[in-house]
Each structure stands twice: as structure tokens, then as C-alpha cells.
Design a protein around this motif. Structure first.
Motif, PDB file in Angstrom:
ATOM      1  N   SER A 187       0.843  -1.201   0.000  1.00 35.48           N
ATOM      2  CA  SER A 187       0.000   0.000   0.000  1.00 35.48           C
ATOM      3  C   SER A 187       0.872   1.242   0.000  1.00 35.48           C
ATOM      4  O   SER A 187       2.058   1.191   0.362  1.00 35.48           O
ATOM      5  N   ILE A 212       1.485  -4.965   2.836  1.00 34.19           N
ATOM      6  CA  ILE A 212       0.372  -4.561   3.709  1.00 34.19           C
ATOM      7  C   ILE A 212      -0.777  -4.126   2.818  1.00 34.19           C
ATOM      8  O   ILE A 212      -0.635  -3.195   2.012  1.00 34.19           O
ATOM      9  N   ASP A 213      -1.937  -4.794   2.927  1.00 37.14           N
ATOM     10  CA  ASP A 213      -3.058  -4.485   2.038  1.00 37.14           C
ATOM     11  C   ASP A 213      -3.700  -3.156   2.420  1.00 37.14           C
ATOM     12  O   ASP A 213      -3.406  -2.566   3.469  1.00 37.14           O
ATOM     13  N   ARG A 239      -5.502  -2.784   5.964  1.00 34.83           N
ATOM     14  CA  ARG A 239      -4.596  -2.554   7.108  1.00 34.83           C
ATOM     15  C   ARG A 239      -3.940  -1.185   7.006  1.00 34.83           C
ATOM     16  O   ARG A 239      -3.730  -0.500   8.027  1.00 34.83           O
ATOM     17  N   SER A 240      -3.591  -0.768   5.798  1.00 36.46           N
ATOM     18  CA  SER A 240      -2.938   0.540   5.654  1.00 36.46           C
ATOM     19  C   SER A 240      -3.906   1.666   6.013  1.00 36.46           C
ATOM     20  O   SER A 240      -3.498   2.698   6.567  1.00 36.46           O
ATOM     21  N   ARG A 259      -6.360   1.492   8.248  1.00 31.48           N
ATOM     22  CA  ARG A 259      -6.425   1.528   9.720  1.00 31.48           C
ATOM     23  C   ARG A 259      -5.172   2.164  10.307  1.00 31.48           C
ATOM     24  O   ARG A 259      -5.253   2.943  11.264  1.00 31.48           O
ATOM     25  N   LEU A 260      -4.011   1.839   9.719  1.00 29.43           N
ATOM     26  CA  LEU A 260      -2.764   2.456  10.180  1.00 29.43           C
ATOM     27  C   LEU A 260      -2.796   3.963   9.954  1.00 29.43           C
ATOM     28  O   LEU A 260      -2.391   4.753  10.830  1.00 29.43           O
TER      29      LEU A 260
END
Length: 391
Positions: free
Chosen positions: A246, A303-304, A307-308, A310-311
Motif C-alpha cells: 500500500s 500490507i493491504d 490494514r494501511s 487503519r494504520l
């Protein structure tokens, strides 16, 4: 044509002097500690070679003992240089080794004086050289050809001196140190000249590589934040981007207003603070760069986008809390997926910019994942939304 021992001693002295002078000049310019250690090692050889002729006049203290003591001391300095080059620390016990060697060579009554001195001299040199090679190998700093040459030189030289120590009491090997007689003395002098040349060339090569690496770091890094710049980001992600993952495009909200109201110095502090914040909060595999102004980009390998996103939301929340009650300098972040095997990050950058524009439009201090381009849009570079403006 044969060359006598005195001529080889003079040649060794000249090579060591030139190498020491060159390294000291480079050390004054670069302040690399390993340069000073190697230079002092070569200076020890110069002192030893200069004092050696005094042995012919019967001066044991200067011409034999001190002259021979300079040899293990020189190789101890080479060991320090190798450790500094490899960024390793030696045990304090190593620093007592040169003094122990000199003391052992001065003890009377241990048999034939020349053989005993040759034994201790050669044994300590062998230990220092082999340890220097080990230090370089332990640190795995052997990617450059010049470093591999340095390791090979220490191994061969240390092995030669180990054999030399074993031959110390062989009849005819060392007959008289005062007159340079004995089979191993001219061989040792000749081998020493070759080692001096090999060491000097290896260190010169290492210096060249260090300069190239330093120039590359300067060209690919942002001077304010210490992060990569656009050029460095493109170079660093050339291979990593093929793993997929990502991409985050980060912009500080109202940055121009912050500069105008509080001054550019406060704006710079905010940029540095964001860089430090990202270094702590992002995974170790992330590649982070400052593209310019208040715009940052992050590549997150493997990292899909879920998840990116949310990060990115955690980054927005965390940075807002970090800035305190004034909420000055929040973040807007656009997210985009990077498909495995991709050769060009431009489509992902454009999509992340769409997400950034959407985050700005929705009130800032948030992260958004924009939908993918259509094939025709990606090929033509057409954006449904304008590029996100700073602010």
C-alpha cells in the motif's frame, strides 16, 4: 638481480611513510577514525624501519628491541582500524597486548635472544592480523571488493607470521637480527612490502566507496528531516514495490497558515516532529520520504489497503493527540493499493492523491481510500478530482 635486506627495509619505510601521510591527510578531511588508526600503524612501521639500522652499531635497546616492538604495535593499530571500519568494539584486554609483547621480548634468559624475540614478535602479529580479518567478517562488511581484499590481506599476512613464529627456532631461520642474516628475514621484509601495498590500495578503495555512499546519501535525503527525498524514494522502492502493498500520501493540514501565523521556523519544527512521529509509528519495512513542502509519502510493502487505512487513521489520531489541545497541524492521508509486480508507482500515487483530496474535502484530520482508476484513466493520467491542494 638480488636485493639486500637494507634496500628492502628502505623501500618498506618509504611505502609506509607515503601511506601514513596520505591517510593522515584524508583523516583531517573526513575525520573517519579507522583512517587515523591505519595511519598510526604505518607510522609505527616508519619508526621501526628508521631505528633498525642502529642495530648494526650494537644499539640493542633502540635498534633491536624498540625497532622490533614497533612491528606488533603497528599491527595492533591495524586491528583497531579494522574494528573501527567494521564499527565494532574490541575487548579492553586487547589494548594490553602490545605492552605484553614488548615486555616478553625484553625478558633476558629465555634462550637465544634473537629466536625468542622473533617468536613473540611473529606470534603477536599473527594474532592481531587474524583477529582483524575476523572482525571484518563478523560484521559482514565484505560486500566491496576492496574490503574482501583487506580481509584476504590480513588472513594471508597473519598466516605467514604464524608460520614464521613456528620457524623461530629452526636452525638458520633467524641467525642474527643485528646483521639481518637468516633465511626468513629477507622473505619477511619482501612479504611486508607486498602487504603494505595491499593495505594501502584496499584502504584507498574503501575511501572511494565511502565517498560514493556519502554522496548518494546526500543526494537522496532531505536535509531538514533526514528522510529520503523524491529521488531517494524512487531508488529505494524500485525493488520493494514489486512485492505489492500500500501507499500513503500524507499532508499537514493548514500548513501554509501555520507558516504565516507562527513563522517558518515553527513550520520546520512541525515537519521534523512529523518525521520523528512516523519513524516511531510506522513498521520497520516502511519506506518513508518527504516529497516537498508538507507532503510525505510512505510505501508499506506486503500490507493491504485495509490494514494501511487503519494504520493511516491511527496516524491521524496519534498526531492530533501529539499536537495537544490546539490541534495545530493535523494530518490528512490518502491511501492506495500497490499491486504485486508493479513497475511504476505513478498510478498508485495518483489514486492516493485522490484519497488525500477526499480527506481534505471531508474536513481534514482523517484518512481516505479512493476507488481505483479505470484502465483508460490510468493510461491517460486523467483524474476525476483535481490534485489535492496543500492546506
Amino acid at each position: 638481480m638480488s636485493v639486500d635486506a637494507q634496500t628492502m627495509l628502505l623501500l618498506s619505510n618509504a611505502i609506509a611513510f607515503v601511506a601514513a601521510t596520505f591517510l593522515l591527510i584524508e583523516w583531517r578531511s573526513l575525520r573517519e577514525r579507522f583512517l587515523l588508526s591505519f595511519a598510526l600503524g604505518f607510522l609505527c612501521i616508519v619508526v621501526g624501519c628508521t631505528l633498525a639500522p642502529l642495530r648494526q652499531s650494537g644499539d640493542f635497546l633502540l635498534g633491536v628491541w624498540l625497532s622490533n616492538s614497533m612491528v606488533p604495535l603497528a599491527h595492533f593499530m591495524f586491528l583497531l582500524g579494522a574494528a573501527s571500519f567494521a564499527q565494532r568494539r574490541l575487548s579492553p584486554a586487547w589494548f594490553a597486548a602490545p605492552l605484553l609483547c614488548s615486555a616478553l621480548m625484553a625478558i633476558p634468559g629465555l634462550g637465544d635472544r634473537d629466536q625468542v624475540m622473533s617468536l613473540f614478535n611473529a606470534a603477536f602479529v599473527a594474532v592481531f592480523c587474524l583477529r582483524a580479518a575476523g572482525v571484518l567478517l563478523e560484521a559482514r562488511r565484505t560486500t566491496g571488493s576492496e574490503t574482501r581484499t583487506l580481509v584476504a590481506t590480513f588472513v594471508v599476512h597473519g598466516s605467514f607470521y604464524a608460520v614464521k613464529a613456528g620457524c623461530a627456532f629452526v636452525p638458520g631461520a633467524f641467525v642474527d637480527l643485528s646483521s639481518y642474516s637468516g633465511v626468513l628475514i629477507p622473505i619477511s621484509l619482501f612479504e611486508g612490502i607486498l602487504v603494505e601495498v595491499a593495505l594501502a590500495m584496499s584502504i584507498a578503495g574503501a575511501l572511494r566507496r565511502r565517498r560514493e555512499e556519502r554522496a548518494t546519501r546526500l543526494a537522496e535525503s532531505d536535509p531538514l528531516t533526514g528522510l529520503l527525498n523524491r529521488r531517494g524514494f524512487e531508488a529505494r522502492t524500485r525493488d520493494v514495490q514489486q512485492q505489492g502493498g500500500s501507499l500513503l500520501l500524507i499532508d499537514i493540514d493548514n500548513f501554509k497558515t501555520i507558516n504565516d501565523c507562527f513563522g517558518h521556523q515553527d513550520g520546520d519544527r512541525l515537519l521534523v516532529d512529523l518525521s520523528a512521529f512516523l519513524a516511531v509509528r510506522l513498521p520497520a519495512s516502511a519506506v518513508t520520504a518527504r516529497l516537498g513542502g508538507d507532503e510525505f509519502v510512505v510505501l508499506l510493502p506486503r500490507i493491504d489497503e485495509g490494514r494501511s487505512l487503519r494504520l493511516a487513521e491511527d496516524l491521524c489520531t496519534g498526531f492530533a493527540i501529539r499536537q495537544g489541545a490546539d490541534n495545530c497541524g493535523t494530518l490528512s492521508i490518502g491511501c492506495a493499493p500497490v499491486l504485486p509486480g508493479v513497475q511504476d508507482l505513478s498510478p498508485a500515487m495518483r489514486q492516493a492523491d485522490r484519497g488525500l483530496y477526499e480527506a481534505k474535502s471531508k474536513g481534514r484530520n482523517r484518512a481516505c481510500l479512493a476507488p481505483c482508476f479505470s484502465g483508460s484513466e490510468a493510461r491517460a493520467g486523467i483524474l476525476p478530482y483535481p490534485i489535492a491542494a496543500s492546506g
